[in-house]
Design a protein around this motif. Structure first.
Motif, PDB file in Angstrom:
ATOM      1  N   VAL A   1     -34.187 -17.978  -6.053  1.00 29.49           N
ATOM      2  CA  VAL A   1     -32.863 -18.148  -5.450  1.00 29.49           C
ATOM      3  C   VAL A   1     -31.807 -17.443  -6.297  1.00 29.49           C
ATOM      4  N   ILE A   2     -31.904 -17.559  -7.604  1.00 30.86           N
ATOM      5  CA  ILE A   2     -30.943 -16.899  -8.497  1.00 30.86           C
ATOM      6  C   ILE A   2     -31.037 -15.379  -8.349  1.00 30.86           C
ATOM      7  N   VAL A   3     -32.258 -14.839  -8.335  1.00 30.46           N
ATOM      8  CA  VAL A   3     -32.455 -13.390  -8.215  1.00 30.46           C
ATOM      9  C   VAL A   3     -31.902 -12.891  -6.882  1.00 30.46           C
ATOM     10  N   VAL A   4     -32.211 -13.588  -5.819  1.00 28.04           N
ATOM     11  CA  VAL A   4     -31.722 -13.186  -4.495  1.00 28.04           C
ATOM     12  C   VAL A   4     -30.193 -13.271  -4.447  1.00 28.04           C
ATOM     13  N   SER A   5     -29.612 -14.284  -5.063  1.00 30.04           N
ATOM     14  CA  SER A   5     -28.152 -14.428  -5.081  1.00 30.04           C
ATOM     15  C   SER A   5     -27.498 -13.264  -5.816  1.00 30.04           C
ATOM     16  N   VAL A   6     -28.064 -12.877  -6.946  1.00 28.43           N
ATOM     17  CA  VAL A   6     -27.516 -11.750  -7.711  1.00 28.43           C
ATOM     18  C   VAL A   6     -27.623 -10.460  -6.888  1.00 28.43           C
ATOM     19  N   VAL A   7     -28.729 -10.263  -6.214  1.00 27.09           N
ATOM     20  CA  VAL A   7     -28.907  -9.073  -5.382  1.00 27.09           C
ATOM     21  C   VAL A   7     -27.896  -9.063  -4.234  1.00 27.09           C
ATOM     22  N   VAL A   8     -27.656 -10.202  -3.618  1.00 30.79           N
ATOM     23  CA  VAL A   8     -26.689 -10.288  -2.520  1.00 30.79           C
ATOM     24  C   VAL A   8     -25.287  -9.945  -3.021  1.00 30.79           C
ATOM     25  N   VAL A   9     -24.911 -10.482  -4.177  1.00 32.57           N
ATOM     26  CA  VAL A   9     -23.584 -10.196  -4.735  1.00 32.57           C
ATOM     27  C   VAL A   9     -23.458  -8.710  -5.053  1.00 32.57           C
ATOM     28  N   GLN A  10     -24.507  -8.138  -5.626  1.00 31.66           N
ATOM     29  CA  GLN A  10     -24.492  -6.715  -5.968  1.00 31.66           C
ATOM     30  C   GLN A  10     -24.365  -5.850  -4.705  1.00 31.66           C
ATOM     31  N   MET A  11     -25.087  -6.194  -3.675  1.00 28.89           N
ATOM     32  CA  MET A  11     -25.029  -5.432  -2.425  1.00 28.89           C
ATOM     33  C   MET A  11     -23.649  -5.548  -1.771  1.00 28.89           C
ATOM     34  N   ARG A  12     -23.063  -6.718  -1.810  1.00 28.56           N
ATOM     35  CA  ARG A  12     -21.717  -6.886  -1.237  1.00 28.56           C
ATOM     36  C   ARG A  12     -20.704  -6.029  -1.994  1.00 28.56           C
ATOM     37  N   HIS A  13     -20.834  -6.010  -3.316  1.00 28.47           N
ATOM     38  CA  HIS A  13     -19.926  -5.209  -4.141  1.00 28.47           C
ATOM     39  C   HIS A  13     -20.085  -3.725  -3.813  1.00 28.47           C
ATOM     40  N   GLU A  14     -21.301  -3.275  -3.719  1.00 30.69           N
ATOM     41  CA  GLU A  14     -21.563  -1.863  -3.381  1.00 30.69           C
ATOM     42  C   GLU A  14     -21.044  -1.538  -1.984  1.00 30.69           C
ATOM     43  N   SER A  15     -21.219  -2.457  -1.069  1.00 28.31           N
ATOM     44  CA  SER A  15     -20.732  -2.253   0.287  1.00 28.31           C
ATOM     45  C   SER A  15     -19.210  -2.112   0.307  1.00 28.31           C
ATOM     46  N   ARG A  16     -18.523  -2.929  -0.449  1.00 27.17           N
ATOM     47  CA  ARG A  16     -17.060  -2.841  -0.506  1.00 27.17           C
ATOM     48  C   ARG A  16     -16.614  -1.518  -1.137  1.00 27.17           C
TER      49      ARG A  16
ATOM     50  N   PHE B   1     -17.086   1.205   1.419  1.00 22.12           N
ATOM     51  CA  PHE B   1     -16.075   1.112   2.474  1.00 22.12           C
ATOM     52  C   PHE B   1     -14.739   1.672   1.985  1.00 22.12           C
ATOM     53  N   ALA B   2     -14.395   1.398   0.728  1.00 17.72           N
ATOM     54  CA  ALA B   2     -13.160   1.946   0.159  1.00 17.72           C
ATOM     55  C   ALA B   2     -13.243   3.474   0.102  1.00 17.72           C
ATOM     56  N   GLN B   3     -14.388   4.019  -0.276  1.00 16.57           N
ATOM     57  CA  GLN B   3     -14.574   5.469  -0.294  1.00 16.57           C
ATOM     58  C   GLN B   3     -14.441   6.042   1.116  1.00 16.57           C
ATOM     59  N   LEU B   4     -15.000   5.343   2.077  1.00 13.39           N
ATOM     60  CA  LEU B   4     -14.908   5.783   3.472  1.00 13.39           C
ATOM     61  C   LEU B   4     -13.455   5.854   3.924  1.00 13.39           C
ATOM     62  N   GLN B   5     -12.660   4.851   3.578  1.00 12.86           N
ATOM     63  CA  GLN B   5     -11.258   4.851   3.969  1.00 12.86           C
ATOM     64  C   GLN B   5     -10.498   6.001   3.330  1.00 12.86           C
ATOM     65  N   VAL B   6     -10.796   6.299   2.070  1.00  7.17           N
ATOM     66  CA  VAL B   6     -10.143   7.419   1.383  1.00  7.17           C
ATOM     67  C   VAL B   6     -10.505   8.730   2.071  1.00  7.17           C
ATOM     68  N   GLN B   7     -11.761   8.900   2.393  1.00 10.05           N
ATOM     69  CA  GLN B   7     -12.207  10.134   3.033  1.00 10.05           C
ATOM     70  C   GLN B   7     -11.649  10.270   4.454  1.00 10.05           C
ATOM     71  N   GLN B   8     -11.515   9.171   5.167  1.00 13.95           N
ATOM     72  CA  GLN B   8     -10.917   9.223   6.501  1.00 13.95           C
ATOM     73  C   GLN B   8      -9.440   9.599   6.419  1.00 13.95           C
ATOM     74  N   ALA B   9      -8.732   9.076   5.417  1.00 12.03           N
ATOM     75  CA  ALA B   9      -7.327   9.443   5.243  1.00 12.03           C
ATOM     76  C   ALA B   9      -7.207  10.924   4.902  1.00 12.03           C
ATOM     77  N   GLU B  10      -8.100  11.429   4.068  1.00 18.20           N
ATOM     78  CA  GLU B  10      -8.105  12.846   3.731  1.00 18.20           C
ATOM     79  C   GLU B  10      -8.403  13.701   4.965  1.00 18.20           C
ATOM     80  N   ARG B  11      -9.364  13.254   5.778  1.00 21.75           N
ATOM     81  CA  ARG B  11      -9.686  13.968   7.017  1.00 21.75           C
ATOM     82  C   ARG B  11      -8.479  14.028   7.947  1.00 21.75           C
ATOM     83  N   ASP B  12      -7.780  12.907   8.076  1.00 25.62           N
ATOM     84  CA  ASP B  12      -6.604  12.866   8.945  1.00 25.62           C
ATOM     85  C   ASP B  12      -5.514  13.805   8.442  1.00 25.62           C
ATOM     86  N   ALA B  13      -5.308  13.838   7.125  1.00 23.36           N
ATOM     87  CA  ALA B  13      -4.301  14.738   6.551  1.00 23.36           C
ATOM     88  C   ALA B  13      -4.690  16.194   6.793  1.00 23.36           C
ATOM     89  N   LEU B  14      -5.973  16.505   6.651  1.00 24.41           N
ATOM     90  CA  LEU B  14      -6.429  17.871   6.899  1.00 24.41           C
ATOM     91  C   LEU B  14      -6.290  18.250   8.373  1.00 24.41           C
TER      92      LEU B  14
END
Length: 92
Positions: free
Chosen positions: A12-27, A30-43
């Motif tokens: 349970v501890i190992v799975v919890s750590v993996v879930v937290v890590q995946m959520r962090h990576e996902s966020r 997503f932040a990188q995606l938003q930056v790239q979309q803003a750059e695309r719109d400016a271009l």
């Protein structure tokens, strides 16, 4: 029984750590995606402006004005225009 409980708790501890890590990576992604979309719109906005500018610079009227003023070009008189006809035999 306590050994199974310890293994289950560790899993349970190992799975919890993996879930937290995946959520962090996902966020982060997503932040990188938003930056790239803003750059695309400016271009895209810049591309539209460049297309408008290209259209303005390449208008026939403007080209004619520049040719007359800067290059001292003008439309020839009808008497000075010569028409040259090319026949297949004379192309050689």
């Amino acid at each position: 029984m306590p050994r199974r409980l310890v293994i289950l708790f560790a899993a349970v501890i190992v799975v919890s750590v993996v879930v937290v890590q995946m959520r962090h990576e996902s966020r982060q992604r997503f932040a990188q995606l938003q930056v790239q979309q803003a750059e695309r719109d400016a271009l895209n906005v810049e591309w539209g402006k460049l297309l408008l500018e290209e259209g303005a610079w390449s208008q026939h009227r403007r080209i004619e004005i520049v040719a007359r003023s800067r290059l001292d070009m003008n439309t020839p008189e009808a008497a000075s225009i010569r028409v040259v006809r090319v026949t297949p035999d004379s192309a050689l």
